[in-house]
Write a protein that holds these residues in place. Structure first.
Motif, PDB file in Angstrom:
ATOM      1  N   PHE A   1       9.327  61.519  45.601  1.00 46.53           N
ATOM      2  CA  PHE A   1       8.229  60.696  45.080  1.00 46.53           C
ATOM      3  C   PHE A   1       8.752  59.356  44.556  1.00 46.53           C
ATOM      4  O   PHE A   1       8.195  58.304  44.885  1.00 46.53           O
ATOM      5  N   GLU A   2       9.815  59.410  43.761  1.00 48.34           N
ATOM      6  CA  GLU A   2      10.309  58.158  43.157  1.00 48.34           C
ATOM      7  C   GLU A   2      10.790  57.183  44.219  1.00 48.34           C
ATOM      8  O   GLU A   2      10.563  55.979  44.118  1.00 48.34           O
ATOM      9  N   GLU A   3      11.425  57.730  45.230  1.00 51.66           N
ATOM     10  CA  GLU A   3      11.919  56.885  46.328  1.00 51.66           C
ATOM     11  C   GLU A   3      10.740  56.213  47.040  1.00 51.66           C
ATOM     12  O   GLU A   3      10.767  55.007  47.322  1.00 51.66           O
TER      13      GLU A   3
ATOM     14  N   MET B   1       0.198  65.763  49.961  1.00 51.27           N
ATOM     15  CA  MET B   1       0.621  66.262  48.646  1.00 51.27           C
ATOM     16  C   MET B   1      -0.127  65.507  47.547  1.00 51.27           C
ATOM     17  O   MET B   1      -0.178  64.281  47.548  1.00 51.27           O
ATOM     18  N   LYS B   2      -0.728  66.256  46.620  1.00 53.06           N
ATOM     19  CA  LYS B   2      -1.440  65.617  45.502  1.00 53.06           C
ATOM     20  C   LYS B   2      -0.452  65.263  44.393  1.00 53.06           C
ATOM     21  O   LYS B   2       0.454  66.034  44.093  1.00 53.06           O
ATOM     22  N   LEU B   3      -0.653  64.093  43.787  1.00 56.40           N
ATOM     23  CA  LEU B   3       0.247  63.654  42.727  1.00 56.40           C
ATOM     24  C   LEU B   3      -0.114  64.317  41.402  1.00 56.40           C
ATOM     25  O   LEU B   3      -1.278  64.550  41.104  1.00 56.40           O
ATOM     26  N   SER B   4       0.926  64.601  40.615  1.00 53.13           N
ATOM     27  CA  SER B   4       0.713  65.213  39.300  1.00 53.13           C
ATOM     28  C   SER B   4       0.416  64.123  38.265  1.00 53.13           C
ATOM     29  O   SER B   4       0.535  62.924  38.561  1.00 53.13           O
ATOM     30  N   GLU B   5       0.104  64.568  37.050  1.00 52.40           N
ATOM     31  CA  GLU B   5      -0.158  63.618  35.967  1.00 52.40           C
ATOM     32  C   GLU B   5       1.101  62.800  35.681  1.00 52.40           C
ATOM     33  O   GLU B   5       1.031  61.595  35.404  1.00 52.40           O
ATOM     34  N   GLY B   6       2.246  63.457  35.777  1.00 53.92           N
ATOM     35  CA  GLY B   6       3.514  62.766  35.558  1.00 53.92           C
ATOM     36  C   GLY B   6       3.747  61.659  36.568  1.00 53.92           C
ATOM     37  O   GLY B   6       4.213  60.570  36.229  1.00 53.92           O
ATOM     38  N   HIS B   7       3.390  61.926  37.814  1.00 51.47           N
ATOM     39  CA  HIS B   7       3.523  60.917  38.870  1.00 51.47           C
ATOM     40  C   HIS B   7       2.634  59.723  38.575  1.00 51.47           C
ATOM     41  O   HIS B   7       3.033  58.563  38.755  1.00 51.47           O
ATOM     42  N   ILE B   8       1.405  60.011  38.137  1.00 53.68           N
ATOM     43  CA  ILE B   8       0.448  58.931  37.823  1.00 53.68           C
ATOM     44  C   ILE B   8       0.992  58.085  36.680  1.00 53.68           C
ATOM     45  O   ILE B   8       0.904  56.846  36.714  1.00 53.68           O
ATOM     46  N   HIS B   9       1.575  58.750  35.668  1.00 52.03           N
ATOM     47  CA  HIS B   9       2.154  57.999  34.539  1.00 52.03           C
ATOM     48  C   HIS B   9       3.282  57.094  35.005  1.00 52.03           C
ATOM     49  O   HIS B   9       3.466  55.989  34.494  1.00 52.03           O
ATOM     50  N   GLN B  10       4.044  57.558  36.004  1.00 54.90           N
ATOM     51  CA  GLN B  10       5.147  56.732  36.542  1.00 54.90           C
ATOM     52  C   GLN B  10       4.591  55.483  37.218  1.00 54.90           C
ATOM     53  O   GLN B  10       5.163  54.397  37.096  1.00 54.90           O
ATOM     54  N   ILE B  11       3.486  55.653  37.934  1.00 60.72           N
ATOM     55  CA  ILE B  11       2.857  54.499  38.590  1.00 60.72           C
ATOM     56  C   ILE B  11       2.367  53.529  37.521  1.00 60.72           C
ATOM     57  O   ILE B  11       2.583  52.310  37.622  1.00 60.72           O
ATOM     58  N   GLU B  12       1.727  54.078  36.481  1.00 58.59           N
ATOM     59  CA  GLU B  12       1.209  53.230  35.398  1.00 58.59           C
ATOM     60  C   GLU B  12       2.337  52.477  34.695  1.00 58.59           C
ATOM     61  O   GLU B  12       2.202  51.307  34.355  1.00 58.59           O
ATOM     62  N   ALA B  13       3.473  53.170  34.524  1.00 58.62           N
ATOM     63  CA  ALA B  13       4.621  52.534  33.858  1.00 58.62           C
ATOM     64  C   ALA B  13       5.159  51.370  34.691  1.00 58.62           C
ATOM     65  O   ALA B  13       5.525  50.328  34.153  1.00 58.62           O
ATOM     66  N   LEU B  14       5.155  51.543  35.990  1.00 59.47           N
ATOM     67  CA  LEU B  14       5.648  50.498  36.893  1.00 59.47           C
ATOM     68  C   LEU B  14       4.697  49.302  36.906  1.00 59.47           C
ATOM     69  O   LEU B  14       5.114  48.145  37.083  1.00 59.47           O
ATOM     70  N   LEU B  15       3.425  49.608  36.664  1.00 60.69           N
ATOM     71  CA  LEU B  15       2.391  48.576  36.695  1.00 60.69           C
ATOM     72  C   LEU B  15       2.294  47.817  35.369  1.00 60.69           C
ATOM     73  O   LEU B  15       1.815  46.680  35.319  1.00 60.69           O
ATOM     74  N   ARG B  16       2.767  48.435  34.303  1.00 64.50           N
ATOM     75  CA  ARG B  16       2.583  47.873  32.952  1.00 64.50           C
ATOM     76  C   ARG B  16       3.128  46.443  32.820  1.00 64.50           C
ATOM     77  O   ARG B  16       2.448  45.597  32.237  1.00 64.50           O
ATOM     78  N   PRO B  17       4.325  46.121  33.336  1.00 69.82           N
ATOM     79  CA  PRO B  17       4.833  44.751  33.194  1.00 69.82           C
ATOM     80  C   PRO B  17       3.932  43.687  33.821  1.00 69.82           C
ATOM     81  O   PRO B  17       4.005  42.520  33.441  1.00 69.82           O
ATOM     82  N   ALA B  18       3.057  44.108  34.764  1.00 68.73           N
ATOM     83  CA  ALA B  18       2.151  43.131  35.381  1.00 68.73           C
ATOM     84  C   ALA B  18       1.117  42.637  34.374  1.00 68.73           C
ATOM     85  O   ALA B  18       0.508  41.587  34.562  1.00 68.73           O
TER      86      ALA B  18
END
Lengths: 202, 117
Positions: free
Chosen positions: A48-50, A1-18
């Motif tokens: 996806f979130e899980e 399954m290919k990730l959507s732009e929204g999914h990518i933004h979620q990954i980026e948001a999780l990474l931001r505190p680093a």
């Protein structure tokens, strides 16, 4: 399954505190996480979130982030070396000589002396506060990296006059040399920022 | 890398990466880990902690060039060998082959056929 732009933004948001600074390193981490999740045969739009949080809580996240942070340290070191090395080049020595001459000449006239002091304060404030973030995105980071070298020079320049009723020639020379070094340093900072901008991939 | 054989493979990681890039043109980080896993049948897993520092070191040494493309809603960094990287790959593979030959000789205990002492 290919990730959507929204999914990518979620990954980026999780990474931001680093707090990863370099865009290409950050993008590579995001791509790695995204590809890892996409390759998971159990990934569905509903879970996806899980899956993302499962990855986030795994040792793989820690290892990836540790590698990225190590890379940032190495990259910082490279830019710091470049910045400091510039003072040892013919160009750098030339720039310093010109700023030293300019600072000396400025002190001969009270108006130019005050203008130089004002410019000095504005440059230092701009560098420390990252006021020119858009044009000099890298300046703030370099100031943080070089704070060790910057702070004593800053103090030397600004505080020396306070301790003496009349400055001895040697102290005047030290103050002028340190002021010229700060001005030259800002020019080197600009050049290092230009190198950083040309090396940004995206 | 797997913990049990990490020390044996550690020194060869950059050679492995360069060899793969020589064969496949350009690759991105995750692709490299998957390719190694596929070729070795899962025996060798290169972790993120080992791969990316090695890639960035090779890039800093001028052996790799980078291309960035937008793929599937994010930016992807592809690595490929530079001219110096191609030359260096040949050198490192030759060195590795010599190492493997010597190790095989040492481990198998086979007597040297050469008359030199």
């Amino acid at each position: 399954m290919k990730l959507s732009e929204g999914h990518i933004h979620q990954i980026e948001a999780l990474l931001r505190p680093a707090g990863l600074f370099y865009g290409d390193i950050r993008d590579e981490v995001v791509d790695h996480i995204a590809t890892t999740l996409e390759e998971d045969p159990g990934l569905t739009p509903g879970n996806f979130e899980e899956k993302l949080h499962s990855y986030y809580n795994s040792h793989r996240w820690v290892k990836l982030l540790t590698a990225a942070q190590q890379q940032e340290k190495i990259r910082d070191g490279q830019y710091k070396s470049y910045f400091l090395h510039q003072f040892l080049t013919l160009n750098g020595i030339g720039i310093y000589s010109i700023t030293l001459a300019a600072v000396y000449l400025a002190e001969l006239n009270s108006y130019t002396e005050k203008a130089t002091q004002l410019l000095f304060i504005l440059l230092v404030l701009a560098a420390w506060t990252g006021a020119f973030k858009k044009r000099w995105p890298f300046a703030r980071r370099m100031v943080e990296l070089l704070g060790l070298y910057y702070a004593p020079l800053l103090l030397l320049c600004t505080q020396l006059k306070r301790f003496f009723d009349e400055e001895a020639p040697a102290l005047v020379a030290i103050r002028l040399a340190a002021t010229a070094l700060i001005f030259a340093g800002h020019i080197m900072l600009y050049k290092t920022n230009r190198l950083y901008k040309t090396h940004r991939y995206a | 890398m797997n913990m049990k054989n990490s020390q044996l493979y550690k020194g060869s990681l950059t050679t492995i990466i360069m060899k793969l890039l020589e064969e496949n043109g350009r690759m991105y980080g995750y692709e490299i880990t998957q390719k190694v896993k596929q070729i070795t049948g899962g025996e060798l897993n290169i972790t993120e902690g080992a791969l990316y520092p090695a890639l960035h070191k090779l890039e800093a040494d001028g052996h790799l060039d980078v291309e960035v493309e937008r793929v599937d809603n994010r930016m992807r960094k592809y690595y490929k060998l530079t001219e110096s990287g191609t030359t260096e790959t040949v050198n490192r593979l030759a060195e590795l082959e010599g190492f493997i030959k010597n190790m095989q000789t040492l481990v198998s205990g086979a007597p040297k056929t050469s008359l030199e002492f």
